[in-house]
Design a protein around this motif. Structure first.
Motif, PDB file in Angstrom:
ATOM      1  N   GLY A  49     -46.603   4.599  -3.317  1.00  0.00           N
ATOM      2  CA  GLY A  49     -46.833   3.791  -2.119  1.00  0.00           C
ATOM      3  C   GLY A  49     -45.631   2.923  -1.788  1.00  0.00           C
ATOM      4  N   ALA A  50     -45.055   2.296  -2.799  1.00  0.00           N
ATOM      5  CA  ALA A  50     -43.860   1.470  -2.576  1.00  0.00           C
ATOM      6  C   ALA A  50     -42.698   2.342  -2.116  1.00  0.00           C
ATOM      7  N   GLY A  51     -42.538   3.508  -2.728  1.00  0.00           N
ATOM      8  CA  GLY A  51     -41.478   4.420  -2.308  1.00  0.00           C
ATOM      9  C   GLY A  51     -41.652   4.870  -0.870  1.00  0.00           C
ATOM     10  N   THR A  52     -42.877   5.146  -0.496  1.00  0.00           N
ATOM     11  CA  THR A  52     -43.180   5.551   0.876  1.00  0.00           C
ATOM     12  C   THR A  52     -42.872   4.418   1.857  1.00  0.00           C
ATOM     13  N   LEU A  53     -43.288   3.203   1.505  1.00  0.00           N
ATOM     14  CA  LEU A  53     -43.007   2.041   2.363  1.00  0.00           C
ATOM     15  C   LEU A  53     -41.513   1.804   2.503  1.00  0.00           C
ATOM     16  N   PHE A  54     -40.781   1.851   1.390  1.00  0.00           N
ATOM     17  CA  PHE A  54     -39.337   1.658   1.446  1.00  0.00           C
ATOM     18  C   PHE A  54     -38.673   2.743   2.290  1.00  0.00           C
ATOM     19  N   GLY A  55     -39.128   3.988   2.151  1.00  0.00           N
ATOM     20  CA  GLY A  55     -38.563   5.077   2.948  1.00  0.00           C
ATOM     21  C   GLY A  55     -38.808   4.882   4.429  1.00  0.00           C
ATOM     22  N   MET A  63     -33.135   3.435   1.055  1.00  0.00           N
ATOM     23  CA  MET A  63     -33.562   4.833   1.032  1.00  0.00           C
ATOM     24  C   MET A  63     -33.346   5.473  -0.331  1.00  0.00           C
ATOM     25  N   TYR A  64     -32.197   5.210  -0.955  1.00  0.00           N
ATOM     26  CA  TYR A  64     -31.956   5.778  -2.292  1.00  0.00           C
ATOM     27  C   TYR A  64     -33.066   5.391  -3.250  1.00  0.00           C
ATOM     28  N   HIS A  65     -33.455   4.131  -3.203  1.00  0.00           N
ATOM     29  CA  HIS A  65     -34.453   3.658  -4.161  1.00  0.00           C
ATOM     30  C   HIS A  65     -35.873   4.022  -3.738  1.00  0.00           C
ATOM     31  N   ALA A  66     -36.078   4.282  -2.446  1.00  0.00           N
ATOM     32  CA  ALA A  66     -37.357   4.850  -2.008  1.00  0.00           C
ATOM     33  C   ALA A  66     -37.534   6.220  -2.638  1.00  0.00           C
ATOM     34  N   LEU A  67     -36.504   7.025  -2.580  1.00  0.00           N
ATOM     35  CA  LEU A  67     -36.565   8.370  -3.167  1.00  0.00           C
ATOM     36  C   LEU A  67     -36.731   8.295  -4.684  1.00  0.00           C
ATOM     37  N   PHE A  68     -36.026   7.365  -5.309  1.00  0.00           N
ATOM     38  CA  PHE A  68     -36.159   7.191  -6.752  1.00  0.00           C
ATOM     39  C   PHE A  68     -37.608   6.845  -7.121  1.00  0.00           C
ATOM     40  N   LEU A  73     -38.557  -3.573 -11.809  1.00  0.00           N
ATOM     41  CA  LEU A  73     -37.118  -3.862 -11.694  1.00  0.00           C
ATOM     42  C   LEU A  73     -36.527  -3.228 -10.439  1.00  0.00           C
ATOM     43  N   ILE A  74     -36.856  -1.964 -10.199  1.00  0.00           N
ATOM     44  CA  ILE A  74     -36.293  -1.256  -9.044  1.00  0.00           C
ATOM     45  C   ILE A  74     -36.853  -1.816  -7.733  1.00  0.00           C
ATOM     46  N   THR A  95     -34.483  -3.767  -5.220  1.00  0.00           N
ATOM     47  CA  THR A  95     -34.268  -3.186  -3.892  1.00  0.00           C
ATOM     48  C   THR A  95     -34.609  -4.198  -2.806  1.00  0.00           C
ATOM     49  N   PHE A  96     -35.736  -4.867  -2.974  1.00  0.00           N
ATOM     50  CA  PHE A  96     -36.139  -5.856  -1.978  1.00  0.00           C
ATOM     51  C   PHE A  96     -35.093  -6.968  -1.862  1.00  0.00           C
ATOM     52  N   LEU A  97     -34.711  -7.550  -2.991  1.00  0.00           N
ATOM     53  CA  LEU A  97     -33.741  -8.649  -2.958  1.00  0.00           C
ATOM     54  C   LEU A  97     -32.386  -8.189  -2.438  1.00  0.00           C
ATOM     55  N   PHE A  98     -31.922  -7.036  -2.889  1.00  0.00           N
ATOM     56  CA  PHE A  98     -30.608  -6.545  -2.487  1.00  0.00           C
ATOM     57  C   PHE A  98     -30.586  -6.193  -0.995  1.00  0.00           C
ATOM     58  N   SER A  99     -31.424  -5.259  -0.604  1.00  0.00           N
ATOM     59  CA  SER A  99     -31.370  -4.772   0.780  1.00  0.00           C
ATOM     60  C   SER A  99     -31.784  -5.824   1.800  1.00  0.00           C
ATOM     61  N   PHE A 100     -32.891  -6.517   1.529  1.00  0.00           N
ATOM     62  CA  PHE A 100     -33.378  -7.442   2.547  1.00  0.00           C
ATOM     63  C   PHE A 100     -32.534  -8.706   2.656  1.00  0.00           C
ATOM     64  N   SER A 101     -31.844  -9.081   1.592  1.00  0.00           N
ATOM     65  CA  SER A 101     -30.906 -10.200   1.726  1.00  0.00           C
ATOM     66  C   SER A 101     -29.723  -9.770   2.596  1.00  0.00           C
ATOM     67  N   ILE A 102     -29.279  -8.529   2.447  1.00  0.00           N
ATOM     68  CA  ILE A 102     -28.205  -8.020   3.301  1.00  0.00           C
ATOM     69  C   ILE A 102     -28.659  -7.991   4.756  1.00  0.00           C
ATOM     70  N   PHE A 103     -29.878  -7.520   4.994  1.00  0.00           N
ATOM     71  CA  PHE A 103     -30.394  -7.490   6.366  1.00  0.00           C
ATOM     72  C   PHE A 103     -30.429  -8.895   6.967  1.00  0.00           C
ATOM     73  N   ALA A 104     -30.906  -9.846   6.189  1.00  0.00           N
ATOM     74  CA  ALA A 104     -30.988 -11.229   6.676  1.00  0.00           C
ATOM     75  C   ALA A 104     -29.597 -11.805   6.931  1.00  0.00           C
ATOM     76  N   LEU A 105     -28.686 -11.598   6.005  1.00  0.00           N
ATOM     77  CA  LEU A 105     -27.339 -12.161   6.141  1.00  0.00           C
ATOM     78  C   LEU A 105     -26.574 -11.566   7.316  1.00  0.00           C
ATOM     79  N   THR A 106     -26.758 -10.272   7.560  1.00  0.00           N
ATOM     80  CA  THR A 106     -25.992  -9.636   8.640  1.00  0.00           C
ATOM     81  C   THR A 106     -26.580  -9.893  10.023  1.00  0.00           C
ATOM     82  N   THR A 107     -27.886 -10.107  10.105  1.00  0.00           N
ATOM     83  CA  THR A 107     -28.504 -10.297  11.427  1.00  0.00           C
ATOM     84  C   THR A 107     -28.740 -11.760  11.782  1.00  0.00           C
TER      85      THR A 107
END
Length: 128
Positions: A7-13, A47-52, A73-74, A78-90
Motif C-alpha cells: 500500500g505504501a509503495g502504491t501510494l508513493f508510486g 519512484m525508486y523507493h515505491a518500486l522497492f 526505514l525506507i 523516502t518521506f523525509l528526503f523527497s518531501f523536504s526537497i519538494f517543500a524546499l524547491t516550491t
C-alpha cells in the motif's frame, strides 16, 4: 504487514507520477532550472523507493521483524528526503523561506542508506 508495504509503495508510486507531471507542466515555467532539477531528484527517489516497497512487500525472504524494520526505514527516509526537497524547491513560489528545514533531507538520506544496508545484510547474510 505485506499489505501495508505494498500500500505504501502504491501510494508513493502514485504520488511520484502526480508530482512528476506537476513538475513537468506547472513548475517547469515557474522554477529556475536548478530548483527543477532538485524537484526531479525528489520525484525519482520517490519512484525508486515505491518500486522497492512493492518488491519488498512481495518477498518472503525476510522474516516479519526484519521486513518491518526495512519498511519503516525506507518509508520514513523516502518521506523525509523527497518531501523536504519538494517543500524546499516550491516554497519560494508561495513566498516562503523554508531553508531552516534543510537538515531534514540528509536525515532522510541516512534512513534510506540504513534501510538498504539492513536489507542487503539480512538477505545476503541469511540472518533474516
Amino acid at each position: 504487514m505485506n499489505k501495508a508495504i505494498v500500500g505504501a509503495g502504491t501510494l508513493f508510486g502514485m504520488l511520484a507520477v502526480i508530482l512528476g507531471a506537476f513538475g513537468a507542466h506547472f513548475l517547469k515555467v515557474r522554477l529556475p532550472e536548478a530548483a527543477l532539477d532538485s524537484f526531479r531528484t525528489g520525484v525519482m527517489y520517490l519512484m525508486y523507493h515505491a518500486l522497492f516497497l512493492l518488491i519488498l512487500g512481495g518477498m518472503d525472504v525476510l522474516k516479519v521483524r526484519a521486513k518491518r524494520t526495512v519498511f519503516y526505514l525506507i518509508a520514513s527516509g523516502t518521506f523525509l528526503f523527497s518531501f523536504s526537497i519538494f517543500a524546499l524547491t516550491t516554497a519560494p513560489l508561495a513566498g516562503l523561506d523554508l531553508s531552516s528545514i534543510g537538515w531534514v533531507t540528509p536525515i532522510g538520506g541516512l534512513l534510506l542508506i540504513s534501510g538498504w544496508t539492513l536489507f542487503g545484510y539480512r538477505v545476503f547474510r541469511g540472518l533474516n
